[in-house]
Design a protein around this motif. Structure first.
Motif, short mmCIF file in Angstrom:
data_model
loop_
_atom_site.label_atom_id
_atom_site.label_comp_id
_atom_site.label_asym_id
_atom_site.label_seq_id
_atom_site.Cartn_x
_atom_site.Cartn_y
_atom_site.Cartn_z
N VAL A 226 29.57 52.12 -59.22
CA VAL A 226 29.70 50.86 -59.97
C VAL A 226 31.17 50.53 -60.19
N GLY A 227 31.97 51.55 -60.53
CA GLY A 227 33.40 51.32 -60.73
C GLY A 227 34.09 50.83 -59.47
N LEU A 228 33.74 51.41 -58.33
CA LEU A 228 34.33 50.97 -57.07
C LEU A 228 33.94 49.53 -56.75
N LEU A 229 32.69 49.18 -57.03
CA LEU A 229 32.25 47.80 -56.76
C LEU A 229 32.96 46.79 -57.67
N TRP A 230 33.34 47.25 -58.85
CA TRP A 230 34.01 46.35 -59.81
C TRP A 230 35.51 46.33 -59.61
N LEU A 231 36.05 47.31 -58.91
CA LEU A 231 37.50 47.47 -58.79
C LEU A 231 38.22 46.22 -58.31
N PRO A 232 37.72 45.49 -57.29
CA PRO A 232 38.46 44.29 -56.86
C PRO A 232 38.65 43.27 -57.98
N TRP A 233 37.59 43.05 -58.75
CA TRP A 233 37.71 42.08 -59.85
C TRP A 233 38.63 42.62 -60.95
N PHE A 234 38.53 43.91 -61.22
CA PHE A 234 39.38 44.52 -62.25
C PHE A 234 40.86 44.33 -61.91
N VAL A 235 41.22 44.61 -60.69
CA VAL A 235 42.62 44.51 -60.29
C VAL A 235 43.08 43.06 -60.24
N ASP A 236 42.22 42.18 -59.74
CA ASP A 236 42.63 40.81 -59.51
C ASP A 236 42.62 39.95 -60.77
N ARG A 237 41.65 40.18 -61.67
CA ARG A 237 41.47 39.27 -62.79
C ARG A 237 41.40 39.97 -64.16
N PHE A 238 40.62 41.03 -64.27
CA PHE A 238 40.27 41.53 -65.59
C PHE A 238 41.48 42.00 -66.40
N ILE A 239 42.46 42.60 -65.73
CA ILE A 239 43.61 43.13 -66.46
C ILE A 239 44.43 42.02 -67.11
N ASN A 240 44.18 40.77 -66.70
CA ASN A 240 44.92 39.64 -67.29
C ASN A 240 44.10 38.88 -68.33
N VAL A 241 42.95 39.44 -68.73
CA VAL A 241 42.06 38.72 -69.64
C VAL A 241 42.74 38.43 -70.97
N GLN A 242 43.45 39.41 -71.52
CA GLN A 242 44.05 39.20 -72.84
C GLN A 242 45.06 38.07 -72.81
N ALA A 243 45.93 38.06 -71.78
CA ALA A 243 46.94 37.00 -71.71
C ALA A 243 46.31 35.64 -71.53
N ALA A 244 45.20 35.57 -70.80
CA ALA A 244 44.59 34.27 -70.51
C ALA A 244 43.77 33.74 -71.66
N ASN A 245 43.17 34.64 -72.45
CA ASN A 245 42.21 34.20 -73.46
C ASN A 245 42.75 34.12 -74.87
N SER A 246 43.84 34.80 -75.16
CA SER A 246 44.23 34.91 -76.56
C SER A 246 45.65 34.45 -76.76
N ALA A 247 45.80 33.34 -77.46
CA ALA A 247 47.13 32.89 -77.85
C ALA A 247 47.56 33.57 -79.12
N ILE A 248 46.69 33.61 -80.10
CA ILE A 248 46.99 34.26 -81.38
C ILE A 248 46.10 35.48 -81.49
N VAL A 249 46.71 36.65 -81.61
CA VAL A 249 45.93 37.87 -81.71
C VAL A 249 45.27 37.92 -83.08
N SER A 250 43.97 37.83 -83.11
CA SER A 250 43.24 37.83 -84.38
C SER A 250 41.86 38.42 -84.13
N GLY A 251 41.80 39.74 -84.11
CA GLY A 251 40.53 40.40 -83.88
C GLY A 251 39.62 40.32 -85.08
N PRO A 252 38.38 40.82 -84.95
CA PRO A 252 37.43 40.78 -86.07
C PRO A 252 37.94 41.59 -87.27
N GLN A 253 37.72 41.06 -88.47
CA GLN A 253 38.07 41.75 -89.72
C GLN A 253 36.80 42.31 -90.33
#
Length: 901
Positions: A226-253
Motif C-alpha cells: 500500500v505504501g509503495l502504491l501511495w508513494l508517487p502521490w506522497f512525493v508529488d503532492r502530499f508533502i506540500n499539503v500543509q503549505a497549500a491548505n493552511s495560511a494560519i496555523v490553528s489546530g483543534p483546541q
C-alpha cells in the motif's frame, strides 16, 4: 408417508428461508429508496460553494488526466469518479452532487453486511436503517465532495478487517488492501485511516496473544505494498499539503466543549448547526444516553467498533494539529456508520418489539427534525450564486472582481458565464505580498473585492489597505451568506517606497523586535485615505500576536485619527507562531475625520498586543533614547482642496445647529454639551464644523462677573467644509461662577459652570522632606510613603506634596513616580495629572500647595528587598521631561528607601 412429510417440511422450511431472505432484501431496498428520496430533497437548491467549485472544475476537464491534476491539494480518486459520472448526469448542481448521493446509498448495504458479520441478521437490519436516516450522511450526500466516498471505503475496510480476524480469505485481504489504497487516493485524511487499521491490528495481536490473525507476514507485506502504491502521490503532492491548505496555523483546541461538538457531529448536520439549536442538542443528548444503554458492551465486537471510532477521531485530531487545520464535521462523516452499526446491534438485542420500535422512532425523529432545521439559510452553503448574481447586475465590462485563492476561485468561475457576468475576474495568489500583488490589480474602473469568510488569505487586510489608498469614500458593501463584497469606485493609489526606520521595540528593557520600514507619508487632501505598511523583524520568540497602531495628532496634540492592523507574514502566520528572525508586516488604513482641515499632522506608530501590553511596548530613538510608547513617523502634510460635500460620510459631532454666522459662513455642528463643568487651569476641547469660504471667527467666553476671554481659531486656511479644533483653557485665577461661550452674534453655544478652586497656603503634613525644585514649575516639598514594608501583590501608595512656582505653567505636565530596585531597574510606576487629574499644573497658583496621591503598580521584575523612589514631570504631548538640574537630569532622587516583601 413419513418421508413425504419430511420432504414437505423441508420444502416449506426452504420456502420460509427464501421468503425471509427476500423480505430482508426488500426491507433493505425500502431503506435505500427512503434514503434516496431524502437525499434528493432540495439537492440542487444550495449554491455551489468554494470546495465544490474545485469539484466542478475537475468534473468538466476533457480527460481523466486533467481531472487528476485539477486540484493540487487533494488526491484524485473522487475527481476521477466525478468526471466520469458528470458525463452522464451533467455539471448542474444536481448532476455534480449525484455522485455523492449514489455513493451515500452504498453505505446502507455495507452497514448491513458489517452488522451481519459481527452481530447477526437483525443487527445488520437495524444498522442499515440507522445509516439510511443518518443526518451527517444525508448532509454529505448533498455535497459534491468526497466524504460519502470515504464512508464507503471505511466500511469496506472495516468489513475486510473483521473478516481477517474471524476467517481470513484472499478476498478479505484484497478488499482491505484495495480499500486502504483507495482511501489514500480519496482524501488527505487517508494516512489517518491507514494508521487506524494498523493501530487496531496491533491491539488485536496484543489482546488475542497471537500474531496469526491477521497473519503478521501478510499484514506487513500488504502495508508495504500500500505504501509503495501511495508513494508517487506522497512525493508529488502530499508533502506540500500543509503549505497549500493552511495560511494560519490553528489546530483543534481540545476541551470539554469541543468534545461535546464532536459527539453532536455524529447526529447533527451541518456542522454550523451544532450548538445553535436546542432541539438538536436535546436529541444529541438523547442519542448519547441511548448509545450507552444500547451498545452490547459485553460483546468484543462492540468494543472493537467503539475502538475504531476513538482511534479514527484521535488520529484525525493529531493530523489536523500537525497541518494546522481546524476540525470540521465533514471529516467525521466516515466514522458515523461504525457507531451506527454498534447502536443498531444494541437495538436488535432488545427483546420487546415495542422497545426496538421506540428506539428507531427516536432516531427517525432526530433525522426529520434535522432535515427541517437544516433548511434555515444560516446552515446553508456560502451563497456564491447570489454574489455572482450581484456582479452580473451591478458591474460592467470596465470593472474588475478581485479574489484570493491558491489557484482560481472555481466557485465564482462556475457561475460566471452561467449568469452572464461582464466584469473581469482576477485571482490573486495566496501567500503573495504587495510587490507581487500590485501589478495584478486593475488601473481603471471599479474594483470589487470578494471576501470569503472562511478564507484566511488576507488576515492582515493588505488588499483593503492598498485598494483604499487615496480613496475618499469607504467601499460599498454587499453581503450574501458566507461572503462579502467591497466595491471601490476607483482603484487605490500605488504604494510608495517605504522609509527605512530600524527602531527597536522594547519589553522590560530588552529588544523583542525591530521596526524595519514604514510607508512614506504622502501629500494628499484631507478627504483621502492613506495606507501605511509597517514591516517588523522579530528578535525573540513571542507568545503574543503583535499589532501596529498608527496615531495621527493635530497641532494641538489631540489624537484625531487612529487605526491598527495585525503583524503577519505573507502566508498569514502571526508573531505568536513564528521563530526569531522572521519578518512580518501590518497594513494600516487611515482616514481623517469628516471636515479635517489642511495642515501638518504628526503621525506616530505604537506596537502593542491585546493581552500582555495592550497600551504598547516601549520605543527608542536611533541613539537609544527612550521615547515612551509612540514612535514618531514624521509629518503628514495635508493639502487644501478636500471636497467634503462629495464624501459619503457624516460628521461625528453630536449637535447639529446650521447657524448662519455671516454671509459666507455657517456653523453646521459642534461637540459641546449644553452645560459644562470646568475648573481653573483645566482645558476644554472645542470641535466646530463650518461650511463656507469665510474666515473662522473667534468665540468669546463671558462670565457673570464680567470676566471675558477670546477663543481664537488655530488656523486661517480651510476648505469649504472644515472641522475647527480649538482649546479653551481657564486661567488659574478665574473666579467661580457661570459663563457663556458666545458666537460673534452673541448666541450661546454652551454654558460653562466654573468651579472655584480651594487654595492650600499652609504646607500639609508629610513624612519625608525633599525640598527640590522642578524647573520653573515649582518644588517637590516632601512625600509620604507607606508606614511599613509592603507586599508586591497590590499597589504601592505614595503621596507627593508640591508647591507651585511664581508663574502658572502654560503646559499641563504629567507627574511620574517610579520605584527602582537596587540594580536601578524600574519595578513600579504611576503616571498621572496631579491630584488624580483634578489639579493640572496649568491651574497652579503662585505659592500654593498641592496634595498628589499615587498608586504605583508593580511589574514582573519586582522582587523582595530595598527600593528607592524617583519623581518628575513630563509633557505627555511630546514625551519631554522637565529638567531639574544643571547637568540635564530630568528626575528627582527622593531620599529614603522602601522595603518590599
Amino acid at each position: 408417508m413419513v418421508q413425504v412429510t419430511f420432504r414437505l417440511a423441508g420444502i416449506l422450511g426452504g420456502c420460509y428461508a427464501f421468503a425471509m431472505r427476500v423480505w430482508r432484501y426488500f426491507l433493505i431496498s425500502v431503506f435505500i429508496c427512503v434514503a434516496w428520496l431524502a437525499r434528493l430533497y432540495g439537492i440542487e437548491n444550495q449554491s455551489i460553494w468554494f470546495d465544490e467549485g474545485w469539484s466542478a472544475y475537475a468534473a468538466v476537464q476533457p480527460t481523466l488526466a486533467a481531472a487528476i491534476a485539477a486540484d493540487p491539494t487533494n488526491p484524485p480518486l473522487y475527481y476521477v469518479l466525478l468526471n466520469l459520472t458528470t458525463r452522464v448526469f451533467g455539471d448542474s448542481p444536481f448532476g455534480l452532487r449525484m455522485t455523492s448521493a449514489l455513493l451515500g446509498l452504498l453505505t446502507i448495504p455495507l452497514a448491513y453486511l458489517l452488522g451481519l458479520d459481527l452481530f447477526g441478521k437483525r443487527a445488520g437490519f437495524y444498522a442499515a436503517l440507522l445509516v439510511a436516516v443518518s443526518s451527517p450522511l444525508w448532509w454529505a450526500a448533498q455535497e459534491a465532495r468526497m466524504y460519502t466516498l470515504l464512508a464507503v471505503l471505511v466500511l469496506v475496510a472495516a468489513i475486510a478487517w473483521h473478516r481477517l480476524l474471524a476467517r481470513p480469505t484472499r478476498v478479505a485481504w484484497v478488499l482491505l488492501l484495495l480499500a486502504e489504497t483507495l482511501l489514500l487516493y480519496a482524501h488527505n485524511t487517508g494516512p489517518v485511516i491507514v494508521l487506524w487499521l494498523n493501530v487496531m491490528t496491533l491491539l488485536a495481536w496484543l489482546v488475542r496473544w497471537t500474531i496469526r490473525r491477521p497473519d503478521w507476514r501478510g499484514w506487513l507485506l500488504g502495508q508495504a505494498l500500500v505504501g509503495l502504491l501511495w508513494l508517487p502521490w506522497f512525493v508529488d503532492r502530499f508533502i506540500n499539503v500543509q503549505a497549500a491548505n493552511s495560511a494560519i496555523v490553528s489546530g483543534p483546541q481540545l476541551n470539554m466543549a469541543f468534545v461535546g461538538r464532536i459527539w453532536q457531529a455524529f447526529w447533527v448536520a451541518p456542522w454550523d448547526m451544532i450548538g445553535r439549536e436546542p432541539v438538536m442538542l436535546g436529541f444529541a443528548v438523547s442519542a448519547g444516553v441511548l448509545t450507552v444503554g444500547l451498545v452490547r458492551w459485553r460483546q468484543p465486537h462492540a468494543w472493537w467498533l467503539v475502538g475504531h471510532g476513538l482511534v479514527l477521531v484521535a488520529g484525525m485530531l493529531v493530523g489536523l494539529s500537525l497541518i494546522g487545520n481546524e476540525l470540521h464535521g465533514r471529516y467525521l462523516v466516515m466514522v458515523v456508520p461504525l457507531l451506527l452499526v454498534a447502536v443498531g446491534a444494541g437495538i436488535a438485542r432488545l427483546s420487546l418489539a415495542l422497545l426496538r420500535y421506540g428506539a428507531v422512532a427516536v432516531f427517525g425523529a432526530l433525522f426529520i427534525a434535522n432535515l427541517v432545521l437544516a433548511q434555515n439559510p444560516l446552515y446553508q452553503h456560502d451563497d456564491v450564486r447570489g454574489m455572482v448574481q450581484y456582479y452580473a447586475d451591478a458591474l460592467t465590462a470596465e470593472d474588475t472582481v478581485v479574489a484570493w485563492s491558491y489557484a482560481d476561485r472555481y466557485d465564482l468561475a462556475y457561475y460566471w458565464d452561467r449568469l452572464n457576468v461582464q466584469a473581469q475576474r482576477v485571482t490573486l495568489p495566496e501567500g503573495a505580498d504587495w510587490p507581487q500583488v500590485a501589478p495584478l490589480l486593475p488601473s481603471s474602473g471599479r474594483v470589487a473585492l470578494n471576501r470569503w469568510y472562511t478564507q484566511r488569505a488576507d488576515y492582515r487586510d493588505m488588499l483593503p489597505c492598498m485598494l483604499g489608498y487615496g480613496t475618499v469614500n469607504a467601499p460599498g458593501e454587499f453581503t450574501t451568506y458566507g461572503m462579502t463584497n467591497l466595491l471601490y469606485e476607483t482603484p487605490g493609489h500605488p504604494l510608495a517606497e517605504p522609509q527605512v526606520m530600524e527602531r527597536p521595540v522594547l519589553h522590560n528593557g530588552q529588544a523583542i523586535a525591530h521596526i524595519e520600514t514604514v510607508g512614506s507619508l504622502p501629500k494628499m487632501t484631507a478627504d483621502q485615505a492613506i495606507c501605511l505598511p509597517v514591516q517588523l523583524r522579530l528578535d525573540q520568540l513571542l507568545s503574543v500576536d503583535l499589532r501596529a497602531a498608527v496615531v495621527v495628532r493635530n497641532d494641538l496634540g489631540w489624537d484625531v485619527a487612529q487605526a491598527s492592523g495585525i503583524f503577519a507574514t505573507a502566508n498569514q502566520r502571526t508573531t505568536a507562531h513564528l521563530p526569531a528572525g522572521e519578518t512580518v508586516s501590518a497594513y494600516v488604513l487611515l482616514r481623517l475625520p469628516y471636515g479635517a482641515p489642511p495642515g501638518d499632522y504628526a503621525v506616530f506608530l505604537r506596537v502593542f498586543d491585546d493581552t500582555a501590553e495592550p497600551s504598547g511596548y516601549d520605543m527608542v530613538t536611533a541613539d537609544g533614547r527612550l521615547l515612551g510608547k509612540d514612535l514618531p513617523l514624521g509629518q503628514w502634510s495635508v493639502q487644501p482642496g478636500a471636497e467634503w460635500s462629495q464624501v459619503e460620510r457624516e460628521t461625528a459631532l453630536p449637535y447639529t445647529v446650521n447657524t448662519l454666522v455671516s454671509d459666507d459662513l455657517t456653523l453646521l455642528a459642534h461637540g459641546l454639551e449644553p452645560e459644562i463643568a470646568l475648573s481653573p487651569g483645566q482645558t476644554l476641547r472645542l470641535q466646530l464644523l463650518w461650511q463656507g469660504p469665510g474666515a473662522l471667527p473667534a468665540l468669546t467666553l463671558v462670565s457673570d462677573d464680567e470676566f471675558e476671554m477670546d477663543v481664537p481659531p488655530q488656523s486661517g486656511a480651510h476648505d469649504l467644509i472644515t472641522l475647527d479644533w480649538r482649546e479653551l483653557r481657564l486661567p488659574a485665577d478665574v473666579p467661580g461662577g457661570t459663563a457663556q461661550l458666545l458666537l460673534p452674534d452673541g448666541s450661546s453655544l454652551a454654558t460653562i459652570n466654573i468651579d472655584a478652586l480651594a487654595r492650600l497656603d499652609t504646607a500639609p503634613d508629610y513624612v519625608v522632606a525633599v525640598d527640590l525644585a522642578v524647573g520653573d514649575v515649582g518644588r517637590l516639598v516632601g512625600y509620604t510613603p507607606p508606614d511599613e514594608a509592603v507586599t508586591r501583590d497590590g499597589p504601592l501608595p505614595v503621596t507627593l506634596v508640591w508647591q507651585a512656582g511664581d508663574v502658572t505653567p502654560t503646559v499641563s505636565y504629567t507627574v511620574f513616580a517610579q520605584l527602582l530596585d537596587a540594580e536601578g531597574r524600574l519595578i513600579a510606576q504611576s503616571d498621572s495629572i496631579p491630584a488624580q487629574g483634578e489639579r493640572p499644573t496649568t491651574s497652579w497658583r503662585a505659592g500654593e500647595y498641592i496634595l498628589d496621591p499615587h498608586q504605583l503598580r508593580f511589574n514582573e521584575l519586582a522582587g523582595p528587598g530595598e527600593a528607592r523612589l524617583i519623581a518628575g514631570l513630563y509633557d505627555a504631548a511630546t514625551g519631554d521631561r522637565v529638567v531639574v538640574g544643571p547637568d540635564g537630569q530630568d528626575y528627582l532622587e527622593l531620599p529614603g528607601t522602601i522595603t518590599l516583601r
